[in-house]
Design a protein around this motif. Structure first.
Motif, short mmCIF file in Angstrom:
data_model
loop_
_atom_site.label_atom_id
_atom_site.label_comp_id
_atom_site.label_asym_id
_atom_site.label_seq_id
_atom_site.Cartn_x
_atom_site.Cartn_y
_atom_site.Cartn_z
N LYS A 52 0.86 -1.18 0.00
CA LYS A 52 0.00 0.00 0.00
C LYS A 52 0.89 1.22 0.00
CE LYS A 52 -3.54 2.45 2.56
NZ LYS A 52 -4.23 2.58 3.84
N LEU A 53 0.69 2.08 -0.98
CA LEU A 53 1.48 3.30 -1.09
C LEU A 53 1.32 4.13 0.18
CD1 LEU A 53 3.23 5.16 -2.90
CD2 LEU A 53 1.09 6.20 -3.67
N ALA A 54 2.43 4.47 0.82
CA ALA A 54 2.40 5.31 2.01
C ALA A 54 2.51 6.78 1.63
CB ALA A 54 3.51 4.91 2.98
N GLU A 55 3.44 7.08 0.71
CA GLU A 55 3.58 8.47 0.28
C GLU A 55 4.42 8.55 -0.99
OE1 GLU A 55 4.84 12.81 2.07
OE2 GLU A 55 4.53 11.15 3.43
N LYS A 56 4.00 9.43 -1.90
CA LYS A 56 4.78 9.72 -3.12
C LYS A 56 5.49 11.05 -2.91
CE LYS A 56 3.46 7.66 -7.47
NZ LYS A 56 4.71 7.00 -7.56
N GLY A 57 6.65 11.18 -3.54
CA GLY A 57 7.40 12.42 -3.44
C GLY A 57 8.26 12.51 -2.20
N ARG A 58 8.33 11.41 -1.43
CA ARG A 58 9.12 11.41 -0.21
C ARG A 58 9.38 9.96 0.19
NH1 ARG A 58 8.22 13.07 5.91
NH2 ARG A 58 6.59 11.52 5.91
N ILE A 59 10.52 9.72 0.82
CA ILE A 59 10.84 8.41 1.39
C ILE A 59 11.12 8.61 2.86
CG2 ILE A 59 12.46 6.47 1.40
CD1 ILE A 59 12.97 7.02 -1.55
N THR A 60 10.49 7.83 3.71
CA THR A 60 10.76 7.88 5.15
C THR A 60 11.50 6.62 5.54
OG1 THR A 60 8.78 9.19 5.54
CG2 THR A 60 9.71 8.04 7.44
N LEU A 61 12.71 6.76 6.08
CA LEU A 61 13.50 5.61 6.51
C LEU A 61 13.52 5.48 8.03
CD1 LEU A 61 16.49 5.88 4.01
CD2 LEU A 61 14.52 4.36 3.89
#
Length: 108
Positions: free
Chosen positions: A97-106
């Protein structure tokens, strides 16, 4: 993909694919693999030999707060927009499930 015992040098086959392996992560007996078929231009996620198609090429698979995620870095395969998705595994089935586009949270 193989594992090699450093003590005995015994090898064990872990996974074989016709696709390019783009990411791999192993945790507590579960093998997560990101794959990409350049001919068909399709991305896949394989978890313990169950494979699903994903929206973006997977560059990294990682845990965060007891959940697992995939991340896609900017590339021509995703219109230069990074994203990250959560991996769900229920009753032997997997999905993302897509969490967010335009950003990556590590980390959080």
């Amino acid at each position: 993909m193989i594992s090699i015992s450093p003590q005995t040098l015994i090898t064990k086959d872990l996974y074989s694919s016709q696709n390019a392996i783009t990411a791999a992560y192993y945790d507590k007996g579960t093998l997560y693999i990101g794959e990409y078929n350049y001919k068909q231009q399709k991305a896949y996620l394989t978890v313990n030999n169950k494979t699903i198609e994903t929206n973006d090429l997977i560059n990294i698979i990682y845990p965060m707060q007891d959940k697992f995620y995939t991340a896609s870095f900017k590339s021509v395969h995703n219109s230069n927009t990074e994203s990250y998705s959560e991996i769900f595994s229920t009753q032997g089935n997997i999905k993302t499930k897509l969490a967010e586009k335009g950003r990556i949270t590590l980390y959080k």
